[in-house]
Design an enzyme around this catalytic site. Structure first.
Site, mmCIF file in Angstrom:
data_model
loop_
_atom_site.group_PDB
_atom_site.id
_atom_site.type_symbol
_atom_site.label_atom_id
_atom_site.label_comp_id
_atom_site.label_asym_id
_atom_site.label_seq_id
_atom_site.Cartn_x
_atom_site.Cartn_y
_atom_site.Cartn_z
ATOM 1 N N GLU A 2 0.826 -1.209 0.000
ATOM 2 C CA GLU A 2 0.000 0.000 0.000
ATOM 3 C C GLU A 2 0.862 1.262 0.000
ATOM 4 O OE1 GLU A 2 -2.989 0.278 -0.722
ATOM 5 O OE2 GLU A 2 -3.736 -1.755 -0.464
ATOM 6 N N TYR A 51 -5.929 6.657 4.213
ATOM 7 C CA TYR A 51 -6.166 5.609 3.227
ATOM 8 C C TYR A 51 -5.402 4.323 3.589
ATOM 9 C CZ TYR A 51 -5.536 2.554 -0.605
ATOM 10 O OH TYR A 51 -5.467 1.396 -1.327
ATOM 11 N N ASP A 86 -9.486 4.908 -2.512
ATOM 12 C CA ASP A 86 -8.348 5.364 -3.313
ATOM 13 C C ASP A 86 -8.900 5.969 -4.602
ATOM 14 O OD1 ASP A 86 -9.084 3.282 -4.940
ATOM 15 O OD2 ASP A 86 -7.106 2.349 -5.015
#
Ligand code: SF4
Length: 342
Positions: free
Chosen positions: A43, A124, A142
């Site tokens: 990520e 996020y 996202d």
């Protein structure tokens, strides 16, 4: 039909069970949740970066540092060099800090709040790791998800103001169970079908619930007018001797901080237009490279030193035949390629 929580998640998860992308940081359907270290690492790498660009870096990192403890024990300059070319280098510095924090704690925190407290982990990434690695119900938004939700609910408000409504709608449709799969399914839908250009609505599992399908979905989400990026000028110095080039280590903070590079005129510090005078000597202009950063475009003149003068900055002679291993960021790789082609 309009998009409400249950039909969206049920239809999308059913589609995901047969259409999920196979990615090295994911667990296959029916397998145990993936290792939080791999989810977190992927990520962080995927922020502002494509899956295709991330894959080789993810393989390199997990091969070299298979656990978060291995990464925590790695010298920062090695991690920075391994990150070279992936861009947004503050991510690599935070990666090392976060790995050390996790190693000290003994394991990754399993809540969004705990994850958000780690260096470099924002809303996020915290939500994505909590949902995907720990099965928590978290709202993961996202750029792909943003696009799908804006179309699904036909949100006409322009970005960035629309983000509040998009998040609220994503919260509405996120299921209590399999929230991680649901988030990844939304990402896959956005990347494979609900694409920026020419969305493939005929193949979409959410087509009969989508408010924008017959209303030109391509225009959503509405983007704010683009501002032209400021153009900055700089110089980098190619100092070559006996089959080696002089490289320096940049200061730990600021643009490309901590990375190895060619010496330069500190273009990164010349907000006021002032520039560090070039290293003394007879210089020849080899050419100019252009590089686009998030907030500015840099035009960098590459200058070669003709004389045998000793470079004044601390650094090292790096053999030209192993320059690929120096871990130069993309800007200086471009400058080096230009110099070597002259
Ligand atoms: S129907 Fe089309 S616009 Fe709507 S979510 Fe599916 S791919 Fe996107």
């Amino acid at each position: 039909m309009t998009a409400t929580g249950k039909p969206v998640s049920a239809s999308l998860l059913q589609w995901y069970d047969t259409h999920a992308r196979s990615l090295p940081w994911r667990a296959a359907w029916g397998e145990a949740a993936p290792d939080p270290y791999r989810v977190w690492l992927s990520e962080v790498m995927l922020q502002q970066t494509t899956v295709a660009a991330v894959k080789p870096y993810f393989a390199k990192f997990t091969d070299r540092w298979p656990t978060v403890a291995d990464l925590a024990a790695a010298p920062e300059e090695e991690v920075m060099a391994a990150w070279a070319g992936l861009g947004y280098y503050s991510r690599a510095r935070n990666l090392v800090k976060a790995a050390k924090a996790v190693a000290e704690m003994g394991d990754f925190p399993d809540t969004e709040a705990g994850l958000r407290a780690l260096p470099g982990v924002g809303d996020y990434t915290a939500a994505a790791v909590a949902a995907i690695a720990f099965g928590q119900r978290a709202v993961v938004v996202d750029a792909n998800v943003e696009r799908v939700v804006a179309r699904l609910f036909r949100i006409e408000e322009p970005l960035p103001a629309a983000r509040k409504a998009i998040r609220a709608r994503m919260d509405e449709i996120t299921p209590d169970t399999r929230a991680g799969d649901f988030a990844q399914a939304m990402m896959d839908l956005g990347s494979g079908l609900c694409t920026v250009r020419s969305p493939k609505c005929l193949l979409c599992p959410l087509a009969d619930m989508c408010d924008a399908r017959t209303a030109d979905p391509e225009r959503l989400p509405v983007k704010p007018a683009k501002k032209a990026k400021p153009v900055r000028q700089g110089q980098a110095y190619w100092i070559e001797r006996n089959g080696a080039v002089w490289l320096i280590r940049r200061p730990g903070t600021g643009m490309l901080g901590g990375m190895r590079s060619l010496p330069d005129d500190e273009w990164s510090a010349q907000e006021d237009g002032s520039a560090k005078p070039p290293i003394m000597g007879d210089w020849k202009l080899l050419g100019r490279v252009r590089h686009v950063f998030t907030h500015a475009v840099l035009e960098l003149d590459v200058m070669a030193l003709d004389s045998q003068q000793q470079p004044v900055e601390d650094g090292q002679w790096w053999p030209l035949d192993t320059l690929e291993e120096a871990g130069l960021p993309t800007l200086f790789t471009k400058a080096a390629r230009l110099a070597l082609s002259c």
